[in-house]
Design a protein around this motif. Sequence first.
Motif, PDB file in Angstrom:
ATOM      1  N   PRO A 193      43.778  39.802  46.013  1.00 36.94           N
ATOM      2  CA  PRO A 193      42.998  39.666  47.196  1.00 36.94           C
ATOM      3  C   PRO A 193      43.621  39.403  48.504  1.00 36.94           C
ATOM      4  CG  PRO A 193      42.361  38.145  45.647  1.00 36.94           C
ATOM      5  CD  PRO A 193      43.255  38.766  44.788  1.00 36.94           C
ATOM      6  N   LEU A 194      43.196  40.112  49.500  1.00 40.15           N
ATOM      7  CA  LEU A 194      43.634  39.559  50.903  1.00 40.15           C
ATOM      8  C   LEU A 194      42.955  38.130  51.092  1.00 40.15           C
ATOM      9  CD1 LEU A 194      43.484  42.882  52.637  1.00 40.15           C
ATOM     10  CD2 LEU A 194      45.467  41.728  51.782  1.00 40.15           C
ATOM     11  N   HIS A 195      41.575  37.840  50.783  1.00 38.28           N
ATOM     12  CA  HIS A 195      41.043  36.555  51.045  1.00 38.28           C
ATOM     13  C   HIS A 195      40.597  36.051  49.731  1.00 38.28           C
ATOM     14  CE1 HIS A 195      40.187  39.158  54.557  1.00 38.28           C
ATOM     15  NE2 HIS A 195      40.106  38.175  55.347  1.00 38.28           N
ATOM     16  N   PRO A 196      41.485  35.077  49.227  1.00 37.79           N
ATOM     17  CA  PRO A 196      40.948  34.504  47.826  1.00 37.79           C
ATOM     18  C   PRO A 196      39.819  33.630  47.664  1.00 37.79           C
ATOM     19  CG  PRO A 196      42.573  33.098  49.196  1.00 37.79           C
ATOM     20  CD  PRO A 196      42.440  34.201  50.257  1.00 37.79           C
ATOM     21  N   TYR A 197      39.521  33.215  46.773  1.00 38.19           N
ATOM     22  CA  TYR A 197      38.121  32.582  46.436  1.00 38.19           C
ATOM     23  C   TYR A 197      38.017  31.224  47.389  1.00 38.19           C
ATOM     24  CZ  TYR A 197      34.257  31.060  43.613  1.00 38.19           C
ATOM     25  OH  TYR A 197      32.886  30.654  43.206  1.00 38.19           O
ATOM     26  N   PRO A 198      37.204  31.058  48.042  1.00 43.72           N
ATOM     27  CA  PRO A 198      36.879  29.855  49.151  1.00 43.72           C
ATOM     28  C   PRO A 198      37.218  28.521  48.480  1.00 43.72           C
ATOM     29  CG  PRO A 198      35.250  31.238  49.265  1.00 43.72           C
ATOM     30  CD  PRO A 198      35.633  31.715  47.925  1.00 43.72           C
ATOM     31  N   LEU A 199      36.677  28.028  47.120  1.00 44.48           N
ATOM     32  CA  LEU A 199      36.821  26.640  46.633  1.00 44.48           C
ATOM     33  C   LEU A 199      37.232  26.885  45.257  1.00 44.48           C
ATOM     34  CD1 LEU A 199      36.220  23.822  46.745  1.00 44.48           C
ATOM     35  CD2 LEU A 199      33.947  24.306  46.479  1.00 44.48           C
ATOM     36  N   GLY A 200      38.289  26.213  44.753  1.00 45.98           N
ATOM     37  CA  GLY A 200      38.759  26.090  43.576  1.00 45.98           C
ATOM     38  C   GLY A 200      39.345  27.571  42.880  1.00 45.98           C
ATOM     39  N   PHE A 201      39.204  27.642  41.594  1.00 46.25           N
ATOM     40  CA  PHE A 201      39.731  28.584  40.871  1.00 46.25           C
ATOM     41  C   PHE A 201      38.769  29.767  40.832  1.00 46.25           C
ATOM     42  CE2 PHE A 201      42.241  25.429  39.030  1.00 46.25           C
ATOM     43  CZ  PHE A 201      43.557  25.884  39.083  1.00 46.25           C
ATOM     44  N   ASP A 202      39.217  30.761  40.962  1.00 49.34           N
ATOM     45  CA  ASP A 202      38.126  32.199  41.038  1.00 49.34           C
ATOM     46  C   ASP A 202      37.721  32.206  39.483  1.00 49.34           C
ATOM     47  OD1 ASP A 202      37.671  35.045  40.446  1.00 49.34           O
ATOM     48  OD2 ASP A 202      38.407  35.090  42.552  1.00 49.34           O
ATOM     49  N   PRO A 203      36.586  32.479  39.364  1.00 52.15           N
ATOM     50  CA  PRO A 203      35.766  32.397  37.984  1.00 52.15           C
ATOM     51  C   PRO A 203      36.249  33.693  37.205  1.00 52.15           C
ATOM     52  CG  PRO A 203      34.379  33.252  39.591  1.00 52.15           C
ATOM     53  CD  PRO A 203      35.479  32.629  40.328  1.00 52.15           C
ATOM     54  N   CYS A 254      42.497  43.780  40.138  1.00 45.93           N
ATOM     55  CA  CYS A 254      43.012  43.995  41.605  1.00 45.93           C
ATOM     56  C   CYS A 254      42.013  43.280  42.391  1.00 45.93           C
ATOM     57  CB  CYS A 254      43.500  45.011  41.823  1.00 45.93           C
ATOM     58  SG  CYS A 254      42.032  46.311  42.083  1.00 45.93           S
ATOM     59  N   GLY A 255      42.781  42.802  43.635  1.00 46.06           N
ATOM     60  CA  GLY A 255      41.651  42.511  44.600  1.00 46.06           C
ATOM     61  C   GLY A 255      40.679  43.336  45.127  1.00 46.06           C
ATOM     62  N   VAL A 292      44.949  51.176  45.543  1.00 48.75           N
ATOM     63  CA  VAL A 292      45.632  51.789  44.358  1.00 48.75           C
ATOM     64  C   VAL A 292      45.749  50.654  43.259  1.00 48.75           C
ATOM     65  CG1 VAL A 292      47.943  52.565  43.791  1.00 48.75           C
ATOM     66  CG2 VAL A 292      47.382  52.685  46.249  1.00 48.75           C
ATOM     67  N   PRO A 293      44.664  50.804  42.084  1.00 51.94           N
ATOM     68  CA  PRO A 293      44.502  49.790  41.216  1.00 51.94           C
ATOM     69  C   PRO A 293      45.906  49.694  40.403  1.00 51.94           C
ATOM     70  CG  PRO A 293      42.594  51.407  41.528  1.00 51.94           C
ATOM     71  CD  PRO A 293      43.740  52.021  42.393  1.00 51.94           C
TER      72      PRO A 293
END
Length: 283
Positions: A224-234, A210-211, A217-218
């Motif tokens: 996430p409310l704020h996604p990864y800034p650049l590209g795909f999340d690792p 979860c974000g 509440v897992p």
Amino acid sequence: MLLRWLLKLESNFLALQVFCEKAVYHTLNLLNFDTSQKLFVGEGWCPKNRVDDVRLALDRAVRRANAQVPSMVEERKPSSRETPPTYYRINKFTEIFQTIVESYGVAQYHEVNPAPFLITSFPFLFGVMFGDVGHGIIMAAFAFLMILFEKRLQYSKNEMVQNLYKGRYIIFLMGVFSIFTGFIYNEFFAIPLDIFGSRWKYTSESNMACGIDNCDVPSEVLPPLHPYPLGFDPIWKGSQNSLLFFNSYKMKFSIVIGVSQMVLGICLSCVNAKFFREPIDIW
């Protein structure tokens, strides 16, 4: 020993003399001989901005040959039945892209040259298929070294070196675009880059992540409310469906770029058809 060296030198000199005479007669065979005025006439196409260079070259040849009769250059307008050859002004940067275009066919006179569009589209499409920061750095660094020492590599007799030398600029751009798409894919030698920190986390209350800023509440597995800034999340690299997800994304991305190139080609065909007033060529 000296006699053998002199005989070899004499044979080389005679071979060079024969070669020069054959070159002279080969050039004369390309000209027309005017029997009434006893002069050779040569016709050819020349860009308007290079006419003065032709005159200077002929004057230089006259001085070197100590000719008593000067050479003359006359300009005439081509008739409506004559079609001038296609000529594009290129430099060492655009030469390789123009070569790629002409390997498929040479555009007619007054047609749009697609080579400028190829400067960005071809390396970018390569980067979509070969997106990796590490591999892109190696390609860009290798091409940059060839550009840096291009004067030394220019006269290399090695065929492989010559092929790499001719494509040094396109290899450099392919490396740069591979670095760019590598940051989008978040890959460095196929290893994910966790530069900004993952925006997902696993908890003991759920088998799914979860974000980090939306995990009150897992079990709801909220993003996430704020996604990864650049590209795909690792964290995608560690997921069970990572291979399916990345392959699907790259395939769709490649299709979008490919269709965009096809649409661009159709637009250029429309421009050519409008210029030559041949609407049937659009279809």
